[in-house]
Design an enzyme around this catalytic site. Structure first.
Site, mmCIF file in Angstrom:
data_model
loop_
_atom_site.group_PDB
_atom_site.id
_atom_site.type_symbol
_atom_site.label_atom_id
_atom_site.label_comp_id
_atom_site.label_asym_id
_atom_site.label_seq_id
_atom_site.Cartn_x
_atom_site.Cartn_y
_atom_site.Cartn_z
ATOM 1 N N ASN A 126 -4.045 47.822 -18.513
ATOM 2 C CA ASN A 126 -4.193 47.874 -17.057
ATOM 3 C C ASN A 126 -4.690 49.227 -16.540
ATOM 4 O OD1 ASN A 126 -1.737 49.007 -17.813
ATOM 5 N ND2 ASN A 126 -0.608 48.195 -16.065
ATOM 6 N N LYS A 149 -4.259 54.452 -29.833
ATOM 7 C CA LYS A 149 -4.781 53.092 -29.978
ATOM 8 C C LYS A 149 -4.788 52.415 -28.611
ATOM 9 C CE LYS A 149 -2.731 49.216 -30.970
ATOM 10 N NZ LYS A 149 -3.452 48.295 -30.058
ATOM 11 N N GLY A 201 3.557 49.036 -22.607
ATOM 12 C CA GLY A 201 3.217 47.630 -22.764
ATOM 13 C C GLY A 201 4.411 46.731 -22.515
ATOM 14 N N SER A 202 4.426 45.593 -23.203
ATOM 15 C CA SER A 202 5.434 44.566 -22.954
ATOM 16 C C SER A 202 6.747 44.864 -23.662
ATOM 17 C CB SER A 202 4.915 43.204 -23.418
ATOM 18 O OG SER A 202 4.855 43.156 -24.837
ATOM 19 N N VAL A 203 7.824 44.237 -23.181
ATOM 20 C CA VAL A 203 9.148 44.406 -23.785
ATOM 21 C C VAL A 203 9.180 43.904 -25.232
ATOM 22 C CG1 VAL A 203 11.569 43.676 -23.658
ATOM 23 C CG2 VAL A 203 10.384 44.412 -21.588
ATOM 24 N N PRO A 204 8.676 42.697 -25.527
ATOM 25 C CA PRO A 204 8.738 42.228 -26.925
ATOM 26 C C PRO A 204 8.043 43.165 -27.903
ATOM 27 C CG PRO A 204 8.198 40.406 -25.472
ATOM 28 C CD PRO A 204 8.121 41.642 -24.639
ATOM 29 N N THR A 205 6.878 43.692 -27.521
ATOM 30 C CA THR A 205 6.171 44.617 -28.395
ATOM 31 C C THR A 205 6.921 45.946 -28.488
ATOM 32 O OG1 THR A 205 4.076 43.591 -27.770
ATOM 33 C CG2 THR A 205 3.955 45.725 -28.870
ATOM 34 N N GLU A 223 7.492 52.728 -22.300
ATOM 35 C CA GLU A 223 7.260 52.431 -20.880
ATOM 36 C C GLU A 223 6.886 50.963 -20.835
ATOM 37 O OE1 GLU A 223 6.283 51.365 -17.761
ATOM 38 O OE2 GLU A 223 4.325 52.325 -17.952
ATOM 39 N N CYS A 257 2.946 47.498 -14.061
ATOM 40 C CA CYS A 257 4.312 47.313 -14.555
ATOM 41 C C CYS A 257 5.371 47.648 -13.516
ATOM 42 C CB CYS A 257 4.532 48.132 -15.816
ATOM 43 S SG CYS A 257 4.075 49.867 -15.623
ATOM 44 N N GLU A 360 8.531 38.772 -15.212
ATOM 45 C CA GLU A 360 7.349 39.551 -14.834
ATOM 46 C C GLU A 360 6.100 38.681 -14.943
ATOM 47 O OE1 GLU A 360 5.669 44.010 -15.617
ATOM 48 O OE2 GLU A 360 6.342 42.891 -17.371
ATOM 49 N N GLU A 437 7.290 60.011 -18.757
ATOM 50 C CA GLU A 437 5.936 60.554 -18.761
ATOM 51 C C GLU A 437 5.748 61.317 -17.457
ATOM 52 O OE1 GLU A 437 3.224 58.016 -21.459
ATOM 53 O OE2 GLU A 437 3.891 56.659 -19.884
#
Length: 463
Positions: A126, A149, A201-205, A223, A257, A360, A437
């Site tokens: 994003n 990355k 990024g996402s919670v699962p990742t 984050e 986010c 979300e 951050e």
């Protein structure tokens, strides 16, 4: 890289284990040079990088719009925040220091603030360029190297940042870019020469990254997602509150986010607020993101657009009312007919147990919920596994500070929303992650303290 059924903007090769190792070894070699430079020397290089970005602002913003789909207007703001971030940490680089502590008998101790080594940054799609700057600026200011990355959906603009760092004078390989998806991320997290991982990024990742980093005892900054509350009290300035709600929901096509997607409105102004929000939302110009008057561009890809549409469909099935928007949008320009556009959506008649209120969505969908008392709304606002952000609109300054103190969220706003000054720390509570951050706080996450104890007299032994 193909993002079907849209246009191919570039093709890239995913970095495998060999390429990741080459990038890490290159960064490791550069780290030996960079970490031995003084803070002032590093500061000058970061200032030069900031200058290049500032001078090439429009060109980089155009690249970012093509990369992500957000409006050129917003992309320019992202680039401005990026060079400001580099300038801020350039200013801190020369002031990084430990402390001296006097001990009995003339002995003393001191601390040294030292870099970690090769840090990994894994970015989201994003804010590709801005996130890369948020991670690399404090990392480099502290004397680290970084392998970054980007998301495979937005691979382009971070490569330009790497070129800019090189032009500015960083040692070759200090900021390396690798491309790819989950497999590439795994190689980075497991690499024995990586000292730290910072992920957006996402919670699962995020959970997977934390698990992988734990195997090497690597510190992580996470984050992650959010389902943040925006609380509108009846004593607010209504126009400001409406502007805040739009900013809290529709920036970058709602793909933010920290968006305040649960908009709690005190019941006595519910109708007036809702009417004005719907009127303003219907005026948002959707279309070609490269046009100056466009305020909402395209979502990132077809699967994500379908996912957002699925949330709206489910919301209707659960009793929510679509007050405006929510449909796919097909611009008049034939070259945009395959774009991933939708009309920004406002949902009314929402309740706390609806999926659209609990999960979300990460798209341009605002859920409006009425409330009656301050105590009630604070409890409902905190009733979520997330804790990234929260906002309050009121003219009662005591109430404003009282409510944000009670919110379980890392980034709170009073009478504004989605403002991201680089001077202030950014990060979440609970499932929204940990670490910070921006601001001076980020220095703590990209450096480590060494304690030195010096004896000035004879050593006494108990043996």
């Amino acid at each position: 890289f193909k993002m079907c059924p849209g246009r191919v903007i570039c093709k890239l090769l995913c970095s495998g284990e060999k390429e990741v190792d080459l990038a890490v070894q290159s960064a490791k070699a550069a780290f030996k040079i960079w970490s031995q430079m003084s803070g002032m020397e590093r500061s000058r290089v970061l200032l030069e990088a900031a200058r290049i970005i500032r001078e090439q602002r429009d060109e980089i913003a155009t690249l970012e719009t093509i990369n992500n789909g957000k409006s050129i207007f917003e992309a320019r703001v992202d680039i401005d925040i990026s060079w400001q971030c580099l300038e801020y940490y350039a200013g801190l680089a020369g002031s990084l220091a430990g402390e001296h502590v006097q001990l009995p008998g003339g002995s003393f101790g001191y601390t040294r603030r030292e870099p970690l080594g090769v840090c990994v940054g894994i970015g989201a799609w994003n804010y590709p360029f801005q996130i890369a700057c948020w991670k690399s600026a404090p990392a480099l200011a502290c004397g680290n190297a970084m392998v970054f990355k980007p998301s495979p959906f937005t691979p382009v603009s971070v490569v330009r940042l790497a070129e800019i760092f090189t032009e500015a004078g960083v040692p070759k390989g200090l900021f390396n870019v690798v491309q790819g998806g989950a497999a590439t991320g795994q190689f980075l997290c497991h690499h024995p020469d990586v000292a730290k991982v910072s992920f957006t990024g996402s919670v699962p990742t995020g959970i997977k990254i934390m698990e992988m980093a734990a195997k090497g005892i690597k510190p992580v900054t996470l984050e992650l997602g959010g389902k943040s509350p925006l609380i509108i009290f009846s004593d607010c300035v209504l126009e400001n509150a409406v502007n805040g709600a739009l900013m809290a929901n529709f920036l970058t096509q709602g793909e933010v986010c920290c968006n305040g997607t649960r908009v709690f409105v005190e019941r006595k102004i519910l109708d007036a607020f809702t009417k004005e929000v719907v009127k303003r939302t219907q005026k948002i110009k959707v279309g070609d993101p490269l046009l100056e008057d466009t305020r909402m561009g395209a979502l990132i890809n077809r699967p994500h657009l379908d996912r957002v549409q699925g949330f709206i469909k489910q919301a209707k099935e659960q009793g929510a009312k679509v007050l405006c928007g929510g449909d796919l949008y097909v611009p008049d320009d034939p070259k945009l007919k395959n774009g991933y556009y939708m009309q920004p959506c406002v949902l009314g008649n929402c309740t706390d147990d609806m999926t659209c209120v609990k999960e979300e969505i990460f798209g341009p969908v605002m859920s409006i919920l009425p409330f009656d008392t301050e105590e009630e709304v604070v409890e409902r606002a905190n009733n979520t596994k997330f804790g990234l952000a929260g906002g309050v609109f009121t003219r009662d300054i005591q109430k404003a500070h009282r409510v944000v103190a009670a919110l379980k969220a890392g980034m709170c706003f009073i009478n504004n929303y989605n403002i991201s000054p680089v001077e202030l720390p950014f990060g979440g509570y609970k499932y929204s992650g940990f670490g910070r951050e921006n601001g001076r706080a980020a220095i703590e996450y990209y450096s480590q303290l060494k304690t030195v104890c010096v004896e000035m007299g004879d050593v006494e032994s108990v043996f």
